[in-house]
Scaffold this motif. Structure first.
Motif, PDB file in Angstrom:
ATOM      1  N   ALA A  98      11.370   7.420  -5.922  1.00 49.34           N
ATOM      2  CA  ALA A  98      10.574   8.615  -5.653  1.00 49.34           C
ATOM      3  C   ALA A  98       9.619   8.365  -4.491  1.00 49.34           C
ATOM      4  CB  ALA A  98       9.812   9.030  -6.908  1.00 49.34           C
ATOM      5  N   VAL A  99       8.924   7.232  -4.518  1.00 47.85           N
ATOM      6  CA  VAL A  99       7.930   6.962  -3.474  1.00 47.85           C
ATOM      7  C   VAL A  99       8.609   6.799  -2.111  1.00 47.85           C
ATOM      8  CG1 VAL A  99       6.271   5.260  -2.642  1.00 47.85           C
ATOM      9  CG2 VAL A  99       6.226   5.984  -5.029  1.00 47.85           C
ATOM     10  N   LEU A 100       9.651   5.957  -2.059  1.00 48.50           N
ATOM     11  CA  LEU A 100      10.354   5.763  -0.786  1.00 48.50           C
ATOM     12  C   LEU A 100      10.979   7.078  -0.317  1.00 48.50           C
ATOM     13  CD1 LEU A 100      12.156   2.329  -1.284  1.00 48.50           C
ATOM     14  CD2 LEU A 100      10.106   2.829   0.042  1.00 48.50           C
ATOM     15  N   GLY A 101      11.553   7.817  -1.253  1.00 44.85           N
ATOM     16  CA  GLY A 101      12.207   9.079  -0.917  1.00 44.85           C
ATOM     17  C   GLY A 101      11.212  10.080  -0.348  1.00 44.85           C
ATOM     18  N   ILE A 102      10.057  10.198  -0.979  1.00 45.84           N
ATOM     19  CA  ILE A 102       9.042  11.138  -0.508  1.00 45.84           C
ATOM     20  C   ILE A 102       8.574  10.740   0.887  1.00 45.84           C
ATOM     21  CG2 ILE A 102       6.623  11.782  -0.856  1.00 45.84           C
ATOM     22  CD1 ILE A 102       7.243  11.989  -3.849  1.00 45.84           C
ATOM     23  N   PHE A 103       8.383   9.452   1.081  1.00 46.33           N
ATOM     24  CA  PHE A 103       7.939   8.948   2.381  1.00 46.33           C
ATOM     25  C   PHE A 103       8.954   9.317   3.474  1.00 46.33           C
ATOM     26  CE2 PHE A 103       7.877   5.367   5.427  1.00 46.33           C
ATOM     27  CZ  PHE A 103       6.577   5.501   5.890  1.00 46.33           C
ATOM     28  N   LEU A 104      10.215   8.972   3.238  1.00 48.07           N
ATOM     29  CA  LEU A 104      11.250   9.246   4.242  1.00 48.07           C
ATOM     30  C   LEU A 104      11.444  10.746   4.455  1.00 48.07           C
ATOM     31  CD1 LEU A 104      13.931   6.587   3.235  1.00 48.07           C
ATOM     32  CD2 LEU A 104      12.466   6.587   5.246  1.00 48.07           C
ATOM     33  N   ALA A 105      11.501  11.492   3.350  1.00 46.45           N
ATOM     34  CA  ALA A 105      11.751  12.929   3.460  1.00 46.45           C
ATOM     35  C   ALA A 105      10.633  13.597   4.253  1.00 46.45           C
ATOM     36  CB  ALA A 105      11.865  13.550   2.076  1.00 46.45           C
ATOM     37  N   THR A 106       9.391  13.149   4.066  1.00 47.28           N
ATOM     38  CA  THR A 106       8.272  13.756   4.781  1.00 47.28           C
ATOM     39  C   THR A 106       8.406  13.507   6.276  1.00 47.28           C
ATOM     40  OG1 THR A 106       6.933  13.245   2.858  1.00 47.28           O
ATOM     41  CG2 THR A 106       5.767  13.903   4.852  1.00 47.28           C
ATOM     42  N   ILE A 107       8.691  12.266   6.653  1.00 47.71           N
ATOM     43  CA  ILE A 107       8.802  11.957   8.076  1.00 47.71           C
ATOM     44  C   ILE A 107       9.954  12.737   8.709  1.00 47.71           C
ATOM     45  CG2 ILE A 107       9.373  10.137   9.720  1.00 47.71           C
ATOM     46  CD1 ILE A 107       7.868   8.213   7.986  1.00 47.71           C
ATOM     47  N   ILE A 108      11.131  12.648   8.081  1.00 48.64           N
ATOM     48  CA  ILE A 108      12.291  13.346   8.650  1.00 48.64           C
ATOM     49  C   ILE A 108      12.035  14.852   8.673  1.00 48.64           C
ATOM     50  CG2 ILE A 108      14.771  13.735   8.435  1.00 48.64           C
ATOM     51  CD1 ILE A 108      14.870  11.080   6.842  1.00 48.64           C
ATOM     52  N   GLY A 109      11.476  15.373   7.579  1.00 46.12           N
ATOM     53  CA  GLY A 109      11.223  16.809   7.477  1.00 46.12           C
ATOM     54  C   GLY A 109      10.299  17.300   8.580  1.00 46.12           C
ATOM     55  N   PHE A 110       9.223  16.551   8.823  1.00 47.11           N
ATOM     56  CA  PHE A 110       8.289  16.982   9.869  1.00 47.11           C
ATOM     57  C   PHE A 110       8.952  16.936  11.241  1.00 47.11           C
ATOM     58  CE2 PHE A 110       3.916  17.981   8.705  1.00 47.11           C
ATOM     59  CZ  PHE A 110       3.975  17.807   7.336  1.00 47.11           C
TER      60      PHE A 110
END
Ligand SMILES: N[C@@H](CCC(=O)N[C@@H](CS)C(=O)NCC(=O)O)C(=O)O
Lengths: 396, 346
Positions: A98-110
Motif C-alpha cells: 500500500a505504501v509503495l503503491g501510493i507513493f508510485l501512483a502519486t508521482i506517476i499520476g501527477f
C-alpha cells in the motif's frame, strides 16, 4: 403587513415534541437495534459452530502455524511461529504494498495529469492515451498481464540477465547489491544526520530572508552540497566504511544482495499504474479548476513556467485534488488484496487464506481481516483530512 | 474472480451466522431435492475432472455417483449436482451446507476431523506427497532441494508437509503459494519454481498437463501419508453412514472378486450365491433399511458405478494417462497386500 407579535411567541416547550428529543430517542433505538443484532449474530454463529463441532474463539492465534511464508522483508516467520505472527507478516506485507503503491501512483499520476495539459502535442496525447487505456481495463486483468505475460518471459535463474555481475534479473525476481555497513560507518551516519539538521535550518533561514529582503537563496543546490560533501569527506577518511554485497547464484537461487520478488513487482506495477490513471484525472481537473486570471497574473509579473506551476497552480489545485486523491489511496489499499490472485503473501493470502483454511475459523479470521482494512482506511482518511486542512486557504 | 471467492466465502460465513442449527436430516432433504450435492475439485484428471462433454468423471466423482444410485435406485447415478471448489474453500462451503458430500482428493487428518467439524468416511485412495522437478535440474533426491523455490497449493496438507519436511532435514526453501492448481502448474512450468509438490497421484495427473511431460520427473521420496476420502458434516450420523457404507459396498464387491454392472442381473437371480452376496444385494435381509435406504441400495450403486476395482482401473489405473498401477500399491485389496479393506456388511 401588521403582525401581532404575541402570536409568534414560542409555544410552551413540550420536551416530548421537541425535535432534539425525538432525534435522541431515534438514535438510541437504532443503536440498541444495531448492537442487539450484532450480539444476536455473534451468539448465533457461536451456537451454530459449537453444534457443528467447529472450534471458535481467538485462542488459535497463539497456536503454532506449521506453515512457512515465502516473502519476509520485515520479520521472521517459520513453521514453528504462531498464527498471530503469520497475521503480522501478512499485515506488514499489505502495508508495504500500500505504501509503495501510493507513493508510485502519486508521482506517476501527477506527472501524467500535468502532462495531459502540456502544450507539447505529443506529451499531451501520450498522457491522454495512458489515462484512457489504463482506466478502462479491469485491474485484475492488468495484474495478470504483468505477472503472467510480462514477468514470465524473463529467463530462468541460470540464464539471468546480468548487469555488471551485480544486478541480475530472472523469473525469480530482481537481485541487486546490498549495502553492508562496516566499522566507521557510524561516523558517516552521524555526519549525515548533522547535515540534514543544517539543511532544515538553512531552509528556514532562507525563507525568512526572502520574506524580509525579497532576495532568493539557491536552497536546493546549497542543500545538495551540504548533504553530499561532508559525507564524502568522512567516508574517504574512514576508507569507505560500506561495502556492496553482490548477489551470487548458489544452487537454485541467488544468495546475498537484496531481492525484489516478481509477485511484489507485478502487484506494484498493476496497482500504481492503474491508480495513477485516476489520480491523473483528479490532478487535471484540480488544475483546470483554477481561475485563468491567476495564471495570467503570474505571467504578467514575469514568472517562469515552473515557478507558476509550483507556486501558484499546484498549491491552489491541491484543495480540489486532495479529497478525490484520498479515495484513490483507499481504493489502492483495498485493491492490494488482489495479491491472492498471484502468490504475493499479503494479509488476505496468508491470514484469510492459508490460516483460515488450516484452522477452519472463518468467522474470526474474516472479522479480524475486515477490521484491519477498516483501520487502514480510516488511518489514511484521517491523515489526508489532516493534510487537507493544513493545505486549506488561510485568511491572513 | 478471486475477490468474488472471498465474497462467496463471506456469504458462507453469513449462512453460518444467520442460519439456525436445526437437527440436520440430509437424507430426507436430498430425497426431497431429488439429487445429491457433491463438492469436487476444479479439475484434477483421474479424481474429478470434466470430460470433453462437460460431464464430471473420476474416482472421487464415482463416490458421489454411487451414493446417488444407492439413494435413488436405477439411473440414480446421474442425479448429482457438482460444485467445483478450490482447496481453500472446500470445508467452509461444506459446513455452511452448500453441498453435502465433499469428494475432492481430501486428506483425513486429526485437526480436520476434530476441529473443523468434519466427518471422514473411509478412504478411496491411499496417497502420499511427492516432488516433481524438471529433469534438466539434475536432481535425483528430495534431499538435494536445499534453497529451491517450491510451488504449492494454498490450504492443503501439502503446504504443511512441505514445511515439516524441509525443517526436519535442516533445509531452506521458498514457498510460492497459489490458490488454484492451474496457477501452481503454470508457475512451475514457466520456471518461477524449481519444484512442484502435491500428492503423488496429483503430480501424475498434473504432469500430463505440462507442455513437455517427458522433461519432468517425480522424485522417489514420499514425504507424507495422504489417505483421501469422502467427507461430510459432523452432526449428521445417518448421512455419514450412507456415504461410508456405500463406499465400502463397492470395496467389498472388489474383495469378493465378483463382477459388477450388467453381470449383477444374473448374479441377483442366482440362488447358489453365498449368503454374504445375497445380503449385500438385498436378496436376503434388509441392510439398506438400517441406513434409511431401500433393500437394493448396494445393488444399484454397483450396477451403475461398478466396484472399487472398476472405478480404479477406469480413472487412475495402469491403462489411463495417470498410469498408477494398482498391484503392489497401497490401493490394492488387503488380500493382495494392499490397504483397501472394508468392514463386514452385516
Ligand atoms: N490431499 C491434500 C491436497 C489436495 C489438493 O487440493 N491438491 C491440489 C493440488 S493437485 C488439487 O487437487 N487441486 C485441484 C484443484 O484446485 O481443483 C489435502 O487434502 O489438503
Amino acid at each position: 403587513m401588521n403582525v401581532r407579535t404575541d402570536i409568534i411567541k414560542p409555544p410552551k416547550q413540550d420536551i416530548f415534541k421537541s425535535g432534539k428529543f425525538r432525534s435522541i430517542v431515534v438514535q438510541i433505538i437504532v443503536m440498541v437495534l444495531v448492537v442487539g443484532s450484532i450480539g444476536w449474530i455473534v451468539n448465533n454463529a457461536a451456537t451454530n459452530m459449537k453444534a457443528n463441532g467447529i472450534s471458535h474463539g481467538f485462542a488459535f492465534l497463539w497456536e503454532t502455524s506449521f506453515f512457512d511464508i515465502g516473502y519476509l522483508p520485515f520479520i521472521e516467520h517459520t513453521a514453528s511461529h504462531t498464527y498471530f505472527n503469520a497475521f503480522v507478516v501478512g499485515l506488514l506485507n499489505t502495508v508495504l504494498v500500500a505504501v509503495l503503491g501510493i507513493f508510485l501512483a502519486t508521482i506517476i499520476g501527477f506527472l501524467i495529469g500535468i502532462g495531459r495539459l502540456s502544450d507539447n502535442w505529443l506529451v499531451a496525447r501520450f498522457c491522454g492515451f495512458y489515462v484512457e487505456v489504463l482506466r478502462n481495463i479491469p485491474l485484475l486483468l492488468q495484474l495478470f498481464f504483468w505477472y503472467h505475460a510480462v514477468l514470465r518471459i524473463l529467463p530462468r535463474a541460470k540464464n539471468s540477465l546480468n548487469i555488471g555481475d551485480s544486478f541480475y534479473l530472472n523469473l525469480k525476481g530482481l537481485f541487486i547489491p546490498k549495502p553492508i555497513p562496516e566499522v566507521g560507518f557510524n561516523y558517516v551516519l552521524l555526519i549525515g544526520i548533522f547535515s540534514i539538521i543544517s539543511i532544515i535550518f538553512l531552509f528556514f533561514w532562507a525563507k525568512k530572508r526572502q520574506a524580509l529582503t525579497g532576495q532568493q537563496f539557491p536552497v536546493f543546490y546549497a542543500s545538495l552540497a551540504i548533504f553530499i560533501i561532508p559525507i564524502l569527506i568522512v567516508s574517504f577518511l574512514n576508507n569507505t566504511p560500506m561495502y556492496l554485497e553482490d548477489p551470487v547464484l548458489k544452487g537454485f537461487n541467488f544468495k546475498g544482495g537484496i531481492r525484489l520478488i516478481p509477485e511484489l513487482v507485478a502487484l506494484l506495477l498493476a496497482l500504481s499504474l492503474y491508480t495513477a490513471s485516476f489520480i491523473a484525472e483528479n490532478v487535471r481537473s484540480g488544475i483546470l479548476a483554477i481561475n485563468k486570471g491567476q495564471i495570467e497574473a503570474a505571467n504578467a509579473v514575469g514568472l517562469q513556467r515552473v515557478p507558476i506551476l509550483r507556486l501558484i497552480i499546484i498549491p491552489q489545485a491541491m484543495r480540489v485534488i486532495i479529497p478525490p486523491l484520498t479515495s484513490q489511496y483507499l481504493n489502492l489499499t483495498k485493491n492490494s488484496s488482489l495479491a491472492v490472485a498471484i502468490a504475493y503473501p499479503d494479509l488476505v493470502h496468508v491470514f484469510a487464506g492459508t490460516a483460515l483454511m488450516q484452522t477452519g475459523q472463518a468467522v474470526e479470521i474474516l472479522a479480524i481481516t475486515m477490521s484491519v482494512y477498516l483501520t487502514l482506511s480510516i488511518t489514511i482518511s484521517l491523515l489526508m483530512n489532516w493534510y487537507n486542512s493544513a493545505m486549506k486557504l488561510k485568511d491572513s | 474472480m478471486k475477490i468474488s471467492n472471498v465474497l462467496k466465502l463471506f456469504a458462507s460465513v453469513l449462512m453460518l451466522s444467520f442460519g439456525t442449527s436445526a437437527i440436520a436430516d440430509t437424507l430426507s432433504d436430498t430425497k426431497d431435492r431429488g439429487h445429491v450435492r457433491c463438492g469436487v475439485s476444479q479439475g484434477l484428471p483421474g479424481f474429478s475432472n470434466p470430460d470433453e462433454n462437460g460431464n464430471w468423471v473420476g474416482i472421487d466423482v464415482d463416490v458421489c455417483r454411487a451414493v446417488a444410485a444407492a439413494i435413488f435406485g436405477k439411473g440414480g447415478d446421474d442425479k448429482v449436482e457438482y460444485f467445483p471448489v478450490s482447496a481453500k474453500e472446500r470445508f467452509t462451503k461444506l459446513t455452511a451446507g452448500e453441498y453435502d458430500i465433499l469428494s475432492r482428493n481430501t486428506t483425513w487428518t486429526l485437526s480436520r476431523d476434530a476441529k473443523i467439524g468434519l466427518t471422514f468416511n473411509g478412504v478411496n485412495f491411499y496417497d502420499g506427497q511427492g516432488f516433481m522437478v524438471p529433469k534438466a535440474l539434475g536432481v535425483t533426491s528430495a534431499l538435494e532441494l536445499d534453497g529451491a523455490s517450491v510451488c504449492v497449493n494454498t490450504g492443503t496438507t501439502t503446504e504443511l508437509n512441505l514445511a515439516d519436511f524441509f525443517r526436519a532435514n535442516g533445509m531452506s526453501y521458498e514457498p510460492v503459494v497459489f490458490e488454484k492448481a492451474d496457477e501452481v502448474l503454470a508457475a512451475y512450468d514457466s520456471g518461477r519454481c524449481d519444484v512442484h509438490t502435491t500428492d503423488k497421484s496429483g503430480l501424475a495427473a498434473q504432469r500430463t498437463k505440462l507442455a513437455q511431460p517427458d522433461e519432468h520427473m517425480v522424485l522417489g521420496e514420499t514425504i507424507s501419508k495422504e489417505p483421501l476420502g469422502p467427507v461430510t458434516r459432523e452432526g449428521d450420523e445417518p448421512w455419514s453412514d450412507i456415504v461410508f457404507w456405500t463406499l465400502n459396498a463397492l470395496i467389498t464387491w472388489d474383495e469378493l472378486g465378483l463382477e459388477a454392472g450388467d453381470a449383477l442381473k444374473t448374479i441377483v437371480g442366482d440362488t447358489s450365491q453365498t449368503p454374504e452376496v445375497k445380503r449385500i444385494l438385498g436378496v436376503e435381509g434388509d441392510q439398506g433399511g438400517h441406513l434409511g435406504l431401500d433393500k437394493d441400495w448396494a445393488y444399484w450403486a454397483l450396477f451403475e458405478v461398478g466396484h472399487y476395482g472398476d472405478m480404479y482401473e477406469r480413472h487412475v489405473g495402469a491403462n489411463t494417462p495417470l498410469a498408477l498401477a494398482r498391484a503392489g500399491s497401497p490401493n490394492a485389496g488387503w488380500k493382495n497386500g494392499g490397504l483397501i479393506y472394508a468392514p463386514p456388511i452385516r
